[in-house]
Scaffold this motif. Structure first.
Motif, PDB file in Angstrom:
ATOM      1  N   CYS A 115       3.204   0.336  12.573  1.00 31.94           N
ATOM      2  CA  CYS A 115       4.431   0.539  13.348  1.00 31.94           C
ATOM      3  C   CYS A 115       4.187   1.547  14.473  1.00 31.94           C
ATOM      4  O   CYS A 115       4.623   1.363  15.608  1.00 31.94           O
ATOM      5  CB  CYS A 115       5.530   1.023  12.408  1.00 31.94           C
ATOM      6  SG  CYS A 115       7.166   1.080  13.142  1.00 31.94           S
ATOM      7  N   TYR A 116       3.440   2.602  14.163  1.00 30.51           N
ATOM      8  CA  TYR A 116       3.127   3.625  15.169  1.00 30.51           C
ATOM      9  C   TYR A 116       2.124   3.101  16.203  1.00 30.51           C
ATOM     10  O   TYR A 116       2.271   3.344  17.406  1.00 30.51           O
ATOM     11  CB  TYR A 116       2.573   4.864  14.470  1.00 30.51           C
ATOM     12  CG  TYR A 116       2.044   5.910  15.409  1.00 30.51           C
ATOM     13  CD1 TYR A 116       2.913   6.737  16.126  1.00 30.51           C
ATOM     14  CD2 TYR A 116       0.674   6.061  15.599  1.00 30.51           C
ATOM     15  CE1 TYR A 116       2.422   7.697  16.997  1.00 30.51           C
ATOM     16  CE2 TYR A 116       0.172   7.020  16.468  1.00 30.51           C
ATOM     17  CZ  TYR A 116       1.057   7.828  17.162  1.00 30.51           C
ATOM     18  OH  TYR A 116       0.565   8.777  18.033  1.00 30.51           O
ATOM     19  N   LEU A 117       1.107   2.369  15.742  1.00 27.47           N
ATOM     20  CA  LEU A 117       0.054   1.921  16.654  1.00 27.47           C
ATOM     21  C   LEU A 117       0.519   0.830  17.602  1.00 27.47           C
ATOM     22  O   LEU A 117       0.031   0.738  18.732  1.00 27.47           O
ATOM     23  CB  LEU A 117      -1.142   1.413  15.836  1.00 27.47           C
ATOM     24  CG  LEU A 117      -1.894   2.457  14.995  1.00 27.47           C
ATOM     25  CD1 LEU A 117      -3.000   1.787  14.187  1.00 27.47           C
ATOM     26  CD2 LEU A 117      -2.473   3.561  15.879  1.00 27.47           C
ATOM     27  N   THR A 118       1.432  -0.021  17.160  1.00 28.33           N
ATOM     28  CA  THR A 118       1.838  -1.175  17.973  1.00 28.33           C
ATOM     29  C   THR A 118       3.241  -1.056  18.541  1.00 28.33           C
ATOM     30  O   THR A 118       3.666  -1.919  19.310  1.00 28.33           O
ATOM     31  CB  THR A 118       1.748  -2.468  17.138  1.00 28.33           C
ATOM     32  OG1 THR A 118       2.639  -2.356  16.007  1.00 28.33           O
ATOM     33  CG2 THR A 118       0.336  -2.700  16.637  1.00 28.33           C
ATOM     34  N   GLY A 119       3.979  -0.003  18.172  1.00 29.73           N
ATOM     35  CA  GLY A 119       5.333   0.166  18.693  1.00 29.73           C
ATOM     36  C   GLY A 119       6.316  -0.837  18.147  1.00 29.73           C
ATOM     37  O   GLY A 119       7.244  -1.257  18.850  1.00 29.73           O
ATOM     38  N   THR A 120       6.162  -1.236  16.882  1.00 26.59           N
ATOM     39  CA  THR A 120       7.066  -2.208  16.267  1.00 26.59           C
ATOM     40  C   THR A 120       7.866  -1.532  15.161  1.00 26.59           C
ATOM     41  O   THR A 120       7.585  -0.397  14.763  1.00 26.59           O
ATOM     42  CB  THR A 120       6.270  -3.381  15.679  1.00 26.59           C
ATOM     43  OG1 THR A 120       5.324  -2.872  14.730  1.00 26.59           O
ATOM     44  CG2 THR A 120       5.520  -4.130  16.763  1.00 26.59           C
ATOM     45  N   TRP A 121       8.857  -2.238  14.634  1.00 26.92           N
ATOM     46  CA  TRP A 121       9.686  -1.659  13.571  1.00 26.92           C
ATOM     47  C   TRP A 121       9.977  -2.650  12.446  1.00 26.92           C
ATOM     48  O   TRP A 121      10.272  -2.263  11.317  1.00 26.92           O
ATOM     49  CB  TRP A 121      11.015  -1.178  14.145  1.00 26.92           C
ATOM     50  CG  TRP A 121      11.778  -2.262  14.864  1.00 26.92           C
ATOM     51  CD1 TRP A 121      11.713  -2.562  16.193  1.00 26.92           C
ATOM     52  CD2 TRP A 121      12.704  -3.196  14.294  1.00 26.92           C
ATOM     53  NE1 TRP A 121      12.524  -3.636  16.505  1.00 26.92           N
ATOM     54  CE2 TRP A 121      13.153  -4.030  15.347  1.00 26.92           C
ATOM     55  CE3 TRP A 121      13.190  -3.414  13.017  1.00 26.92           C
ATOM     56  CZ2 TRP A 121      14.067  -5.068  15.147  1.00 26.92           C
ATOM     57  CZ3 TRP A 121      14.105  -4.441  12.817  1.00 26.92           C
ATOM     58  CH2 TRP A 121      14.531  -5.251  13.866  1.00 26.92           C
ATOM     59  N   LEU A 122       9.903  -3.949  12.737  1.00 22.59           N
ATOM     60  CA  LEU A 122      10.257  -4.945  11.721  1.00 22.59           C
ATOM     61  C   LEU A 122       9.321  -4.889  10.519  1.00 22.59           C
ATOM     62  O   LEU A 122       9.717  -5.221   9.392  1.00 22.59           O
ATOM     63  CB  LEU A 122      10.221  -6.344  12.351  1.00 22.59           C
ATOM     64  CG  LEU A 122      10.724  -7.511  11.477  1.00 22.59           C
ATOM     65  CD1 LEU A 122      12.186  -7.323  11.126  1.00 22.59           C
ATOM     66  CD2 LEU A 122      10.513  -8.833  12.218  1.00 22.59           C
ATOM     67  N   SER A 123       8.078  -4.435  10.725  1.00 25.46           N
ATOM     68  CA  SER A 123       7.102  -4.397   9.633  1.00 25.46           C
ATOM     69  C   SER A 123       7.522  -3.451   8.510  1.00 25.46           C
ATOM     70  O   SER A 123       7.036  -3.567   7.382  1.00 25.46           O
ATOM     71  CB  SER A 123       5.735  -3.971  10.169  1.00 25.46           C
ATOM     72  OG  SER A 123       5.819  -2.689  10.766  1.00 25.46           O
ATOM     73  N   LEU A 124       8.417  -2.508   8.811  1.00 26.84           N
ATOM     74  CA  LEU A 124       8.856  -1.579   7.779  1.00 26.84           C
ATOM     75  C   LEU A 124       9.595  -2.285   6.650  1.00 26.84           C
ATOM     76  O   LEU A 124       9.697  -1.746   5.540  1.00 26.84           O
ATOM     77  CB  LEU A 124       9.762  -0.496   8.388  1.00 26.84           C
ATOM     78  CG  LEU A 124       9.102   0.433   9.413  1.00 26.84           C
ATOM     79  CD1 LEU A 124      10.131   1.393   9.997  1.00 26.84           C
ATOM     80  CD2 LEU A 124       7.969   1.216   8.772  1.00 26.84           C
ATOM     81  N   ALA A 125      10.100  -3.476   6.909  1.00 33.86           N
ATOM     82  CA  ALA A 125      10.843  -4.202   5.874  1.00 33.86           C
ATOM     83  C   ALA A 125       9.922  -4.892   4.882  1.00 33.86           C
ATOM     84  O   ALA A 125      10.358  -5.233   3.779  1.00 33.86           O
ATOM     85  CB  ALA A 125      11.762  -5.234   6.526  1.00 33.86           C
ATOM     86  N   VAL A 126       8.650  -5.096   5.235  1.00 33.70           N
ATOM     87  CA  VAL A 126       7.746  -5.847   4.364  1.00 33.70           C
ATOM     88  C   VAL A 126       7.551  -5.167   3.009  1.00 33.70           C
ATOM     89  O   VAL A 126       7.732  -5.798   1.957  1.00 33.70           O
ATOM     90  CB  VAL A 126       6.396  -6.100   5.063  1.00 33.70           C
ATOM     91  CG1 VAL A 126       5.404  -6.744   4.103  1.00 33.70           C
ATOM     92  CG2 VAL A 126       6.601  -6.974   6.294  1.00 33.70           C
ATOM     93  N   PRO A 127       7.173  -3.866   2.954  1.00 37.33           N
ATOM     94  CA  PRO A 127       7.016  -3.247   1.629  1.00 37.33           C
ATOM     95  C   PRO A 127       8.305  -3.200   0.834  1.00 37.33           C
ATOM     96  O   PRO A 127       8.290  -3.243  -0.396  1.00 37.33           O
ATOM     97  CB  PRO A 127       6.482  -1.848   1.937  1.00 37.33           C
ATOM     98  CG  PRO A 127       6.811  -1.607   3.357  1.00 37.33           C
ATOM     99  CD  PRO A 127       6.795  -2.939   4.024  1.00 37.33           C
ATOM    100  N   LEU A 128       9.448  -3.125   1.531  1.00 34.97           N
ATOM    101  CA  LEU A 128      10.727  -3.118   0.813  1.00 34.97           C
ATOM    102  C   LEU A 128      10.971  -4.453   0.127  1.00 34.97           C
ATOM    103  O   LEU A 128      11.442  -4.507  -1.016  1.00 34.97           O
ATOM    104  CB  LEU A 128      11.871  -2.800   1.786  1.00 34.97           C
ATOM    105  CG  LEU A 128      11.832  -1.418   2.449  1.00 34.97           C
ATOM    106  CD1 LEU A 128      12.985  -1.264   3.422  1.00 34.97           C
ATOM    107  CD2 LEU A 128      11.882  -0.325   1.391  1.00 34.97           C
ATOM    108  N   VAL A 129      10.630  -5.546   0.813  1.00 36.10           N
ATOM    109  CA  VAL A 129      10.804  -6.874   0.216  1.00 36.10           C
ATOM    110  C   VAL A 129       9.865  -7.056  -0.968  1.00 36.10           C
ATOM    111  O   VAL A 129      10.273  -7.532  -2.046  1.00 36.10           O
ATOM    112  CB  VAL A 129      10.558  -7.966   1.284  1.00 36.10           C
ATOM    113  CG1 VAL A 129      10.550  -9.346   0.638  1.00 36.10           C
ATOM    114  CG2 VAL A 129      11.620  -7.890   2.370  1.00 36.10           C
ATOM    115  N   VAL A 130       8.596  -6.664  -0.801  1.00 32.61           N
ATOM    116  CA  VAL A 130       7.633  -6.801  -1.901  1.00 32.61           C
ATOM    117  C   VAL A 130       8.040  -5.933  -3.086  1.00 32.61           C
ATOM    118  O   VAL A 130       7.947  -6.350  -4.247  1.00 32.61           O
ATOM    119  CB  VAL A 130       6.217  -6.433  -1.418  1.00 32.61           C
ATOM    120  CG1 VAL A 130       5.231  -6.464  -2.575  1.00 32.61           C
ATOM    121  CG2 VAL A 130       5.769  -7.395  -0.327  1.00 32.61           C
TER     122      VAL A 130
END
Length: 363
Positions: free
Chosen positions: A106-121
């Motif tokens: 998220c920090y390296l690419t400037g994205t935010w949607l990826s933060l939801a992946v560990p929550l779903v898993v």
């Protein structure tokens, strides 16, 4: 007295290597497909959403091998009683690495949607019923209880450790925390099959793990594993951070995923060597406590027959699959202890004889 026949069970030692190989395969596939997929996404969605989706796909590549472990464990672990616990362990160790990887990407690419992946898993993982250590234990009133000599062995050490008979264990005995207190779980099969001297050696071995605080160290091992993965991912993707252009995020994420997989794979032989060292230390403690090298050798033969483990594995097999010393290693350790005891006995007898002759000369 020789132990009774042991049932054939395949050791769950190769599943760790299978996990790493599947992770490497998924990482390589993602690295090869990341930029073509990114190019295709740019023709459909804006650049910001394409970046988000490619990061989510990279995290999915890291998660897929372990989320699919209930399927591929059928090939590497034939014993069905062991598959679910091993699958849960793999998924549990995935969660923290996935969460930290999502923050880093998220920090390296400037994205935010990826933060939801560990929550779903994590949500999916919580839906899976998990056995607790106390679920293994039979009520104390179930006959026959552990032999009084085993409880006497515990009392001899001074450790406050409960001894219980267990119903279905993946090992002849285990050291676990039951209701927050240390307990040695002795399988009902070991109690009913093994002679008393081998049961004493089994309990003494688990006491060795307790004395050396091995449980605390094994609980820290997943953190070292995750650190190796994060370091590998960061080192490999650093050269791509200066890239410009719409496909740069795909290359960054692809290199990070591959580096994470390489870091976890590089940690595997280190972790296995660490576990083998712990088993060697527990054996050494059991030998010092019981003084019975032959019992350790017999117990090792019974255990390896039960697990179907190779007696003399090759060097590559040892480094990549074995979590415990081989039968040849344990027999060598028991023989070295017997020789040490014999030399001490001979030396003590010679010293006593010399003292006796000296006192005779003085008279």
């Amino acid at each position: 007295m020789t132990p009774g026949p042991a049932p054939a069970r395949t050791p769950p030692t190769s599943y760790l290597l299978a996990d790493r190989l599947l992770l490497l395969a998924a990482a390589l596939a993602f690295l090869l497909l990341a930029q073509p997929v990114m190019r295709a996404l740019l023709g459909v969605v804006p650049l910001a959403w394409a970046r988000e989706l490619i990061v989510v796909a990279g995290l999915g590549a890291l998660a897929l091998p372990r989320l699919s472990s209930p399927l591929w464990l059928r090939l590497s672990v034939p014993d069905p009683a062991l598959r679910r616990p091993l699958s849960l362990v793999l998924i549990a160790s995935l969660l923290m690495g996935l969460a930290l990887s999502s923050l880093l990407l998220c920090y390296l690419t400037g994205t935010w949607l990826s933060l939801a992946v560990p929550l779903v898993v994590s949500g999916v993982f919580r839906l899976i019923p998990r056995p607790r250590p106390q679920d293994y234990a039979l009520p104390a009133a179930v006959p026959p209880p552990p032999h009084p000599a085993l409880r006497a062995l515990l009392a001899e050490t001074g450790f406050v450790v409960e001894l219980r008979v267990a119903q279905a264990l993946p090992a002849p005995a285990m050291l676990q925390a039951v209701n927050g207190e240390p307990a040695i779980l002795l399988s009902a099969q070991a109690r009913d099959t093994l002679p008393l001297d081998l049961q004493r050696m089994l309990v003494a071995h688990e006491l060795g793990h307790h004395a050396a605080r091995h449980v605390q160290w094994t609980r820290r091992m997943p953190f070292f594993q995750i650190a190796a993965g994060l370091l590998g991912g960061l080192l490999l993707c650093l050269p791509a951070l200066g890239d410009a252009g719409p496909l740069a995020p795909a290359r960054t994420v692809g290199l990070y995923v591959l580096g994470y997989a390489l870091g976890l794979t590089a940690w595997l032989p280190i972790a296995l060597a660490w576990l083998r060292r712990m088993e060697h230390q527990a054996n050494d403690y059991a030998l010092r406590l019981t003084g019975d090298g032959e019992a350790l050798a017999q117990l090792a033969r019974w255990t390896h027959e039960q697990l179907g483990a190779p007696a003399r594995p090759g060097r590559l097999e040892r480094w990549l699959t074995l979590q415990a010393p081989s039968l040849a290693d344990v027999e060598a350790q028991a023989e070295a202890f017997r020789r040490e005891r014999a030399s001490v006995s001979v030396g003590g007898a010679a010293q006593w004889q010399g003292q006796r002759e000296g006192s005779s000369d003085a008279r």
